[in-house]
Design a protein around this motif. Structure first.
Motif, PDB file in Angstrom:
ATOM      1  N   PRO A   1       0.826  -1.220   0.000  1.00  0.00           N
ATOM      2  CA  PRO A   1       0.000   0.000   0.000  1.00  0.00           C
ATOM      3  C   PRO A   1       0.857   1.266   0.000  1.00  0.00           C
ATOM      4  O   PRO A   1       0.369   2.340  -0.349  1.00  0.00           O
ATOM      5  CB  PRO A   1      -0.807  -0.132   1.293  1.00  0.00           C
ATOM      6  CG  PRO A   1      -0.894  -1.601   1.531  1.00  0.00           C
ATOM      7  CD  PRO A   1       0.420  -2.151   1.072  1.00  0.00           C
ATOM      8  N   ASP A   2       2.130   1.187   0.364  1.00  0.00           N
ATOM      9  CA  ASP A   2       3.019   2.359   0.332  1.00  0.00           C
ATOM     10  C   ASP A   2       3.956   2.344  -0.870  1.00  0.00           C
ATOM     11  O   ASP A   2       5.012   2.985  -0.854  1.00  0.00           O
ATOM     12  CB  ASP A   2       3.861   2.418   1.618  1.00  0.00           C
ATOM     13  CG  ASP A   2       2.981   2.521   2.847  1.00  0.00           C
ATOM     14  OD1 ASP A   2       1.964   3.226   2.774  1.00  0.00           O
ATOM     15  OD2 ASP A   2       3.295   1.875   3.861  1.00  0.00           O
ATOM     16  N   GLY A   3       3.612   1.588  -1.888  1.00  0.00           N
ATOM     17  CA  GLY A   3       4.439   1.550  -3.093  1.00  0.00           C
ATOM     18  C   GLY A   3       5.288   0.286  -3.163  1.00  0.00           C
ATOM     19  O   GLY A   3       5.202  -0.590  -2.303  1.00  0.00           O
TER      20      GLY A   3
ATOM     21  N   GLY B   1       6.268  -0.080  15.751  1.00  0.00           N
ATOM     22  CA  GLY B   1       6.125   0.938  14.708  1.00  0.00           C
ATOM     23  C   GLY B   1       6.116   0.339  13.304  1.00  0.00           C
ATOM     24  O   GLY B   1       6.227   1.057  12.310  1.00  0.00           O
ATOM     25  N   LEU B   2       5.974  -0.979  13.234  1.00  0.00           N
ATOM     26  CA  LEU B   2       5.945  -1.651  11.928  1.00  0.00           C
ATOM     27  C   LEU B   2       4.531  -1.621  11.335  1.00  0.00           C
ATOM     28  O   LEU B   2       3.553  -1.894  12.041  1.00  0.00           O
ATOM     29  CB  LEU B   2       6.353  -3.113  12.088  1.00  0.00           C
ATOM     30  CG  LEU B   2       7.833  -3.417  12.285  1.00  0.00           C
ATOM     31  CD1 LEU B   2       8.007  -4.806  12.885  1.00  0.00           C
ATOM     32  CD2 LEU B   2       8.557  -3.327  10.939  1.00  0.00           C
ATOM     33  N   GLU B   3       4.433  -1.280  10.034  1.00  0.00           N
ATOM     34  CA  GLU B   3       3.178  -1.538   9.326  1.00  0.00           C
ATOM     35  C   GLU B   3       3.065  -3.054   9.279  1.00  0.00           C
ATOM     36  O   GLU B   3       4.010  -3.735   8.866  1.00  0.00           O
ATOM     37  CB  GLU B   3       3.244  -0.990   7.899  1.00  0.00           C
ATOM     38  CG  GLU B   3       3.354   0.516   7.789  1.00  0.00           C
ATOM     39  CD  GLU B   3       2.094   1.230   8.256  1.00  0.00           C
ATOM     40  OE1 GLU B   3       1.027   0.607   8.270  1.00  0.00           O
ATOM     41  OE2 GLU B   3       2.207   2.411   8.613  1.00  0.00           O
ATOM     42  N   THR B   4       1.935  -3.579   9.705  1.00  0.00           N
ATOM     43  CA  THR B   4       1.848  -5.032   9.883  1.00  0.00           C
ATOM     44  C   THR B   4       0.694  -5.621   9.072  1.00  0.00           C
ATOM     45  O   THR B   4      -0.418  -5.086   9.098  1.00  0.00           O
ATOM     46  CB  THR B   4       1.653  -5.349  11.386  1.00  0.00           C
ATOM     47  OG1 THR B   4       2.709  -4.726  12.114  1.00  0.00           O
ATOM     48  CG2 THR B   4       1.656  -6.837  11.649  1.00  0.00           C
ATOM     49  N   ASP B   5       0.977  -6.678   8.371  1.00  0.00           N
ATOM     50  CA  ASP B   5      -0.061  -7.368   7.606  1.00  0.00           C
ATOM     51  C   ASP B   5      -0.059  -8.849   7.953  1.00  0.00           C
ATOM     52  O   ASP B   5       0.998  -9.432   8.183  1.00  0.00           O
ATOM     53  CB  ASP B   5       0.211  -7.258   6.099  1.00  0.00           C
ATOM     54  CG  ASP B   5       0.027  -5.844   5.592  1.00  0.00           C
ATOM     55  OD1 ASP B   5      -0.898  -5.160   6.065  1.00  0.00           O
ATOM     56  OD2 ASP B   5       0.820  -5.422   4.729  1.00  0.00           O
TER      57      ASP B   5
ATOM     58  N   GLU C   1     -13.290  -4.781   4.654  1.00  0.00           N
ATOM     59  CA  GLU C   1     -12.458  -3.715   5.229  1.00  0.00           C
ATOM     60  C   GLU C   1     -11.158  -4.301   5.798  1.00  0.00           C
ATOM     61  O   GLU C   1     -11.174  -5.405   6.381  1.00  0.00           O
ATOM     62  CB  GLU C   1     -13.242  -3.015   6.343  1.00  0.00           C
ATOM     63  CG  GLU C   1     -12.796  -1.585   6.528  1.00  0.00           C
ATOM     64  CD  GLU C   1     -13.547  -0.876   7.646  1.00  0.00           C
ATOM     65  OE1 GLU C   1     -13.107   0.202   8.039  1.00  0.00           O
ATOM     66  OE2 GLU C   1     -14.564  -1.430   8.132  1.00  0.00           O
ATOM     67  N   HIS C   2     -10.085  -3.589   5.610  1.00  0.00           N
ATOM     68  CA  HIS C   2      -8.732  -3.953   6.080  1.00  0.00           C
ATOM     69  C   HIS C   2      -8.033  -5.004   5.212  1.00  0.00           C
ATOM     70  O   HIS C   2      -6.880  -5.311   5.454  1.00  0.00           O
ATOM     71  CB  HIS C   2      -8.723  -4.413   7.547  1.00  0.00           C
ATOM     72  CG  HIS C   2      -9.422  -3.466   8.471  1.00  0.00           C
ATOM     73  ND1 HIS C   2      -9.009  -2.154   8.616  1.00  0.00           N
ATOM     74  CD2 HIS C   2     -10.515  -3.616   9.244  1.00  0.00           C
ATOM     75  CE1 HIS C   2      -9.830  -1.544   9.460  1.00  0.00           C
ATOM     76  NE2 HIS C   2     -10.745  -2.410   9.860  1.00  0.00           N
ATOM     77  N   CYS C   3      -8.741  -5.559   4.224  1.00  0.00           N
ATOM     78  CA  CYS C   3      -8.066  -6.465   3.281  1.00  0.00           C
ATOM     79  C   CYS C   3      -7.630  -5.600   2.090  1.00  0.00           C
ATOM     80  O   CYS C   3      -8.427  -5.309   1.212  1.00  0.00           O
ATOM     81  CB  CYS C   3      -9.014  -7.576   2.831  1.00  0.00           C
ATOM     82  SG  CYS C   3      -8.275  -8.615   1.539  1.00  0.00           S
ATOM     83  N   HIS C   4      -6.363  -5.206   2.090  1.00  0.00           N
ATOM     84  CA  HIS C   4      -5.932  -4.231   1.074  1.00  0.00           C
ATOM     85  C   HIS C   4      -5.208  -4.867  -0.115  1.00  0.00           C
ATOM     86  O   HIS C   4      -4.959  -4.212  -1.114  1.00  0.00           O
ATOM     87  CB  HIS C   4      -5.046  -3.153   1.702  1.00  0.00           C
ATOM     88  CG  HIS C   4      -3.861  -3.699   2.445  1.00  0.00           C
ATOM     89  ND1 HIS C   4      -2.848  -4.375   1.819  1.00  0.00           N
ATOM     90  CD2 HIS C   4      -3.557  -3.685   3.769  1.00  0.00           C
ATOM     91  CE1 HIS C   4      -1.962  -4.751   2.720  1.00  0.00           C
ATOM     92  NE2 HIS C   4      -2.369  -4.355   3.912  1.00  0.00           N
ATOM     93  N   THR C   5      -4.851  -6.158   0.010  1.00  0.00           N
ATOM     94  CA  THR C   5      -4.116  -6.810  -1.074  1.00  0.00           C
ATOM     95  C   THR C   5      -4.646  -8.230  -1.275  1.00  0.00           C
ATOM     96  O   THR C   5      -4.976  -8.918  -0.301  1.00  0.00           O
ATOM     97  CB  THR C   5      -2.601  -6.872  -0.731  1.00  0.00           C
ATOM     98  OG1 THR C   5      -2.123  -5.548  -0.478  1.00  0.00           O
ATOM     99  CG2 THR C   5      -1.793  -7.475  -1.866  1.00  0.00           C
TER     100      THR C   5
END
Ligand code: SF4
Ligand SMILES: [Zn+2]
Length: 358
Positions: free
Chosen positions: A49-51, A168-172, A243-247
Motif C-alpha cells: 500500500p506504500d508503493g 512501529g511496523l506496518e503489519t499485515d 475492510e482492512h483487506c488491502h491486497t
C-alpha cells in the motif's frame, strides 16, 4: 481416492475422507530437514500500500501446519518440508532468522524495507512459534517499515499483532483463504474455515491498525477451467470489499509432491490453469479497490500454470508487470495462437471430463 459412502457425498462432510487420503500420501515422504536452517530465503520487490518495496522473504521451518498433520489441503506439499517431531525450539528458530539476515547482507548493500515471514503453516500459532520467539523476531525487524506474517484466521489475535505494531511496523497478516466460496474451500481444497472467519480475522487485524493480504488459489482440483476463472473473479471482488483487506494475491495451483493434486495429475485428471486464465482474471478485476497480484510458480512447466510453451514467458512477464503497475493494458500486448485452444477449453471443459487439453 475417497471411498464412496453416504457421508462422503453429503455436502461439507467429505473432510474425514480427504484427510485420510492426504495422511496416506504424506506418509510416503522420507526427507528430513535441519531445524537451524530456514526452508528458503530470498530477496525480491513487492507492491505494498506504500508503493513498491525491496523485500526479504523468509520461509521459517517450524513444526509445520497443524491442519496438514490432520491431513490438510489437497494441493499443499509444504508439510513435507517441515521438521520431524512437530515443534522447533526458540534458539533454533532464532538461528534460522540469523541465516536469513546473513543472506540479506551477502546479497545486498541495503536492508529490505519489507519483511515477509511464512512458515508453511501459521506464524501466529503459538504451537509453531512461541510468544517469546514472536517478540524476539518483532524486535529484530523493528527498524524495518513493514512486516507480513502468515497465519490461518484462527490465530489472528490483536495481542499477537501488537508485538509488531508496537515496534512501529506496518503489519499485515497473510491469510491463505484460497477462495471466497465456502463450498469450493471445503470440498475442493479441504480447508476447514469459512469466509466469515476470514472477515472476522480482518476486523481483528484492523482493530490494532494491521491489514490483511488474502491469498487465493486458482483452480483447485475438481473445478473446470471456466469454473476456476469464475471462482477467482468473484473471490477477488468479495475480498477487496472486506475492510482492512488491502491486497489480494491470486495464485494458480502448482502440482506439489505428496499431495492429492499430484495423484490426480499423475492419473491424468488434473491440469494446472492456463496462464491466459490468470491474465483474464487479473484484467477483468483490475477495477477493484485493492492491490491484486499473482506469482505463477513453475509457470510454463507441466506442473505449473502454462499455455502452449511458446508464449508462457511473455504472459508471465505481463503478469509480473501488472503486479508492479496494476495496469490492465499490459495484457493487450500479448497474444498467441493458443488463445483459440484456451477459448475452446473454457467453453467446453466440464468437471466430469477433464482436462480437455494438456
Ligand atoms: S495450505 Fe496452509 S492450511 Fe493447508 S495444509 Fe498447507 S500449510 Fe496447512
Ligand atoms: Zn501460446
Amino acid at each position: 481416492m475417497s471411498q464412496p459412502s453416504p457421508e462422503v457425498y453429503e455436502r461439507g462432510k467429505g473432510m474425514d475422507a480427504h484427510n485420510e487420503v492426504m495422511r496416506e500420501i504424506r506418509s510416503r515422504k522420507d526427507r528430513t530437514y535441519d531445524p537451524h536452517e530456514p526452508t528458503r530465503v530470498w530477496l525480491d520487490e513487492d507492491n505494498t500500500p506504500d508503493g513498491v518495496k525491496q523485500s526479504l522473504t523468509i520461509i521459517l521451518n517450524t513444526g509445520g501446519c497443524r491442519w496438514a498433520r490432520a491431513g490438510g489441503c489437497t494441493m499443499c506439499g509444504y508439510v513435507a518440508e517441515s521438521v520431524e517431531g512437530g515443534s522447533v525450539a526458540h534458539e533454533a528458530l532464532m538461528d534460522q532468522i540469523q541465516v536469513c539476515l546473513d543472506h540479506e547482507a551477502e546479497e545486498s548493500d541495503e536492508t529490505a524495507d519489507l519483511i515477509k515471514i511464512y512458515t508453511s503453516g501459521s506464524f501466529l500459532d503459538e504451537r509453531e512459534v512461541g510468544a517469546e520467539t514472536r517478540r524476539a523476531i518483532a524486535e529484530t525487524f523493528g527498524d524495518r517499515e513493514r512486516i507480513v506474517v502468515e497465519s490461518l484466521p484462527d490465530f489472528v489475535e490483536r495481542e499477537r499483532l501488537e508485538d509488531f505494531t508496537s515496534q512501529g511496523l506496518e503489519t499485515d497478516v497473510a491469510v491463505g483463504l484460497e477462495t471466497a466460496t465456502d463450498r469450493v474451500r471445503h470440498d475442493c481444497v479441504n480447508k476447514y474455515f469459512d469466509f466469515a472467519d476470514f472477515e472476522e480475522a480482518c476486523a481483528e487485524a484492523g482493530a490494532v491498525g494491521a491489514g490483511v493480504k488474502a491469498y487465493l488459489l486458482m483452480k483447485p482440483p475438481f473445478l473446470s477451467e471456466s469454473e476456476a476463472v469464475e471462482d477467482m473473479r468473484s473471490s477477488i471482488r468479495r475480498c477487496a470489499a472486506v475492510e482492512h483487506c488491502h491486497t489480494v494475491s491470486m495464485n494458480p495451483t502448482n502440482v506439489q509432491r505428496y499431495t492429492m493434486v499430484d495423484e490426480l495429475f499423475f492419473q491424468g485428471g488434473y491440469r494446472p490453469p492456463w496462464l491466459w486464465s490468470v491474465a483474464e482474471v487479473l484484467e477483468s478485476t483490475a477495477d477493484v479497490d485493492a492491490i491484486v497480484v499473482s506469482d505463477p510458480v513453475g509457470h510454463g512447466s507441466d506442473r505449473g500454470a502454462h499455455n502452449c510453451g511458446d508464449c508462457d514467458d511473455l504472459v508471465q512477464k505481463a503478469v509480473k508487470d501488472f503486479d508492479l503497475r496494476q495496469d490492465p493494458a499490459v495484457f493487450s500486448q500479448v497474444s498467441c495462437d493458443c488463445e483459440g485452444t484456451w477459448d475452446v477449453v473454457t467453453d467446453e471443459e466440464t468437471s466430469y471430463s477433464m482436462p480437455l487439453a494438456r
